[in-house]
Design a protein around this motif. Structure first.
Motif, PDB file in Angstrom:
ATOM      1  N   UNK A 102       0.822  -1.200   0.000  1.00 32.17           N
ATOM      2  CA  UNK A 102       0.000   0.000   0.000  1.00 32.17           C
ATOM      3  C   UNK A 102       0.863   1.259   0.000  1.00 32.17           C
ATOM      4  N   UNK A 103       1.957   1.218   0.753  1.00 34.66           N
ATOM      5  CA  UNK A 103       2.872   2.359   0.785  1.00 34.66           C
ATOM      6  C   UNK A 103       3.542   2.563  -0.564  1.00 34.66           C
ATOM      7  N   UNK A 104       3.886   1.481  -1.250  1.00 33.88           N
ATOM      8  CA  UNK A 104       4.497   1.584  -2.578  1.00 33.88           C
ATOM      9  C   UNK A 104       3.507   2.206  -3.563  1.00 33.88           C
ATOM     10  N   UNK A 105       2.242   1.775  -3.496  1.00 29.69           N
ATOM     11  CA  UNK A 105       1.222   2.364  -4.355  1.00 29.69           C
ATOM     12  C   UNK A 105       1.094   3.861  -4.101  1.00 29.69           C
ATOM     13  N   UNK A 106       1.198   4.252  -2.827  1.00 26.22           N
ATOM     14  CA  UNK A 106       1.138   5.674  -2.473  1.00 26.22           C
ATOM     15  C   UNK A 106       2.355   6.412  -3.029  1.00 26.22           C
ATOM     16  N   UNK A 107       3.544   5.810  -2.920  1.00 20.93           N
ATOM     17  CA  UNK A 107       4.758   6.447  -3.441  1.00 20.93           C
ATOM     18  C   UNK A 107       4.736   6.529  -4.965  1.00 20.93           C
ATOM     19  N   UNK A 108       4.125   5.552  -5.595  1.00 16.88           N
ATOM     20  CA  UNK A 108       4.038   5.581  -7.055  1.00 16.88           C
ATOM     21  C   UNK A 108       3.288   6.824  -7.516  1.00 16.88           C
ATOM     22  N   UNK A 109       2.177   7.117  -6.863  1.00 19.95           N
ATOM     23  CA  UNK A 109       1.451   8.374  -7.078  1.00 19.95           C
ATOM     24  C   UNK A 109       1.200   8.624  -8.567  1.00 19.95           C
ATOM     25  N   UNK A 110       0.655   7.619  -9.241  1.00 21.83           N
ATOM     26  CA  UNK A 110       0.402   7.741 -10.675  1.00 21.83           C
ATOM     27  C   UNK A 110      -1.057   8.108 -10.931  1.00 21.83           C
ATOM     28  N   UNK A 111      -1.283   8.790 -12.037  1.00 20.93           N
ATOM     29  CA  UNK A 111      -2.636   9.168 -12.425  1.00 20.93           C
ATOM     30  C   UNK A 111      -3.387   7.990 -13.038  1.00 20.93           C
ATOM     31  N   UNK A 112      -2.655   7.143 -13.754  1.00 20.16           N
ATOM     32  CA  UNK A 112      -3.231   5.998 -14.445  1.00 20.16           C
ATOM     33  C   UNK A 112      -2.327   4.803 -14.176  1.00 20.16           C
ATOM     34  N   UNK A 113      -2.866   3.735 -13.603  1.00 20.52           N
ATOM     35  CA  UNK A 113      -2.069   2.547 -13.290  1.00 20.52           C
ATOM     36  C   UNK A 113      -2.744   1.322 -13.891  1.00 20.52           C
ATOM     37  N   UNK A 114      -2.049   0.638 -14.793  1.00 17.84           N
ATOM     38  CA  UNK A 114      -2.490  -0.663 -15.266  1.00 17.84           C
ATOM     39  C   UNK A 114      -1.941  -1.712 -14.312  1.00 17.84           C
ATOM     40  N   UNK A 115      -2.788  -2.648 -13.886  1.00 11.26           N
ATOM     41  CA  UNK A 115      -2.373  -3.671 -12.925  1.00 11.26           C
ATOM     42  C   UNK A 115      -2.611  -5.053 -13.518  1.00 11.26           C
ATOM     43  N   UNK A 116      -1.788  -5.991 -13.087  1.00 10.75           N
ATOM     44  CA  UNK A 116      -1.923  -7.379 -13.514  1.00 10.75           C
ATOM     45  C   UNK A 116      -1.853  -8.294 -12.287  1.00 10.75           C
ATOM     46  N   UNK A 117      -2.424  -9.479 -12.441  1.00 10.48           N
ATOM     47  CA  UNK A 117      -2.408 -10.530 -11.421  1.00 10.48           C
ATOM     48  C   UNK A 117      -3.114 -10.099 -10.134  1.00 10.48           C
ATOM     49  N   UNK A 118      -4.363  -9.667 -10.293  1.00 11.24           N
ATOM     50  CA  UNK A 118      -5.202  -9.270  -9.162  1.00 11.24           C
ATOM     51  C   UNK A 118      -6.463 -10.125  -9.202  1.00 11.24           C
ATOM     52  N   UNK A 119      -6.816 -10.748  -8.092  1.00  9.76           N
ATOM     53  CA  UNK A 119      -7.956 -11.670  -8.106  1.00  9.76           C
ATOM     54  C   UNK A 119      -9.286 -10.945  -8.189  1.00  9.76           C
ATOM     55  N   UNK A 120      -9.412  -9.807  -7.476  1.00 10.47           N
ATOM     56  CA  UNK A 120     -10.712  -9.134  -7.437  1.00 10.47           C
ATOM     57  C   UNK A 120     -10.538  -7.716  -6.892  1.00 10.47           C
ATOM     58  N   UNK A 121     -11.632  -6.961  -6.899  1.00  2.00           N
ATOM     59  CA  UNK A 121     -11.566  -5.560  -6.489  1.00  2.00           C
ATOM     60  C   UNK A 121     -11.238  -5.405  -5.015  1.00  2.00           C
ATOM     61  N   UNK A 122     -11.650  -6.346  -4.185  1.00  3.51           N
ATOM     62  CA  UNK A 122     -11.358  -6.242  -2.746  1.00  3.51           C
ATOM     63  C   UNK A 122      -9.855  -6.205  -2.515  1.00  3.51           C
ATOM     64  N   UNK A 123      -9.114  -7.021  -3.241  1.00  8.30           N
ATOM     65  CA  UNK A 123      -7.658  -7.020  -3.102  1.00  8.30           C
ATOM     66  C   UNK A 123      -7.063  -5.715  -3.609  1.00  8.30           C
ATOM     67  N   UNK A 124      -7.564  -5.231  -4.740  1.00  8.81           N
ATOM     68  CA  UNK A 124      -7.014  -3.994  -5.309  1.00  8.81           C
ATOM     69  C   UNK A 124      -7.293  -2.799  -4.410  1.00  8.81           C
ATOM     70  N   UNK A 125      -8.439  -2.803  -3.748  1.00 11.76           N
ATOM     71  CA  UNK A 125      -8.776  -1.689  -2.855  1.00 11.76           C
ATOM     72  C   UNK A 125      -7.844  -1.607  -1.648  1.00 11.76           C
TER      73      UNK A 125
END
Length: 293
Positions: A68-91
């Motif tokens: 979660x901290x890495x996602x915050x540091x990334x601070x991107x406007x648009x992020x394509x993600x791979x290998x995610x099971x569902x929205x609960x995990x991505x949230x």
């Protein structure tokens, strides 16, 4: 000069208007950041879930907090993600209610998706099930593609998010093993998609995990881009997250978006030394900045 402004309410209002106008236009003119990140079996499913292999990463509280901290540091406007099971995990990584989250809905634990930070929003999206070549080749189900049209209210950007078949990282075009036949079919799908975007004059990006060390001279890249001229932003660079190998996570820009690339803006967000003992991902976020007109 300062006391004269304070003595004149009309001048003060005018100066405040100029300041607000300048700040708002500066924000509009700031380059945006677009990224791709393979999250390595990001899931909250129980280990007994039938779609999960036994050898996937198992994450605890500290691992999730670090991601979660890495996602915050990334601070991107648009992020394509791979290998995610569902929205609960991505949230868990992108919890802001202001963000738009989108994932494919294939019956697998390695779905792909997109995270949009305001003011970006979706106009349309379509899952491209043809990227799953398993009906033709057998084996386990593969990831679909994701075709998304987004806008910030001024510009429109077409995106293709992909996670291609692994096992054909640098083999020849005629290789008949190591998943190369499947990868070639998926490369054809991307080529057709980009050609259509070029024909329609759209600004577009293709981003994700290609599982291929693409270079300007790679036969798979040459076939994929025949007749068109996208920008492969990772071309000529080594990935510090891959031990100095060429990238397999890529971003291609085509149409008018070719001219939006900010020079020397390619970045890899490597993990901090104190994170080395945690279960994060075997990929690091890859990003570039775009300067939209």
């Amino acid at each position: 000069m300062f006391s004269a402004i304070l003595a004149s309410p009309s001048k003060l209002r005018y100066c405040l208007f100029l300041a607000v106008w300048a700040l708002s236009h500066a924000a509009e003119a700031a380059p945006i950041k677009i990224a791709t990140w393979n999250l390595d079996w990001l899931t909250l499913l129980p280990v007994s879930a039938p779609q999960l292999p036994a050898n996937i990463p198992h994450r605890g509280t500290r691992d999730w907090a670090a991601l979660s901290d890495i996602a915050h540091r990334l601070n991107a406007d648009i992020v394509a993600v791979q290998e995610v099971s569902d929205e609960a995990a991505l949230k868990r990584l992108f919890p802001s209610p202001d963000d738009t989250l989108l994932l494919t809905t294939a019956p697998i634990a390695q779905n792909i998706g997109l995270v949009l930070h305001p003011p970006w929003r979706m106009v349309a999206h379509e899952e491209l099930r043809d990227f799953d070549r398993s009906p033709s080749h057998g084996g386990h189900a593969l990831r679909p593609g994701l075709d998304v049209t987004i806008t910030n209210g001024t510009q429109i950007l077409r995106l293709l998010v992909a996670h291609l078949k692994s096992g054909c990282w640098d083999r020849t075009w005629k290789e008949n093993g190591h998943a190369c036949p499947i990868l070639r079919e998926q490369i054809d799908l991307i080529a057709n998609w980009m050609t259509e975007r070029d024909d329609e004059g759209e600004a577009y990006a293709v981003l994700g995990d290609f599982n291929r060390r693409l270079t300007m001279h790679d036969p798979y890249y040459l076939h994929m881009t025949q007749g068109i001229d996208p920008v492969l932003v990772t071309s000529g660079f080594a990935n510090p997250c891959e031990g100095g190998n060429y990238f397999i996570d890529h971003i291609l820009l085509g149409g008018p978006a070719r001219k939006w690339l900010v020079r020397d803006s390619l970045r890899v967000l490597t993990y901090r030394p104190e994170e080395s003992g945690l279960t994060l991902s075997d990929h690091c976020p890859v990003s570039v900045r775009l300067d939209l007109p």
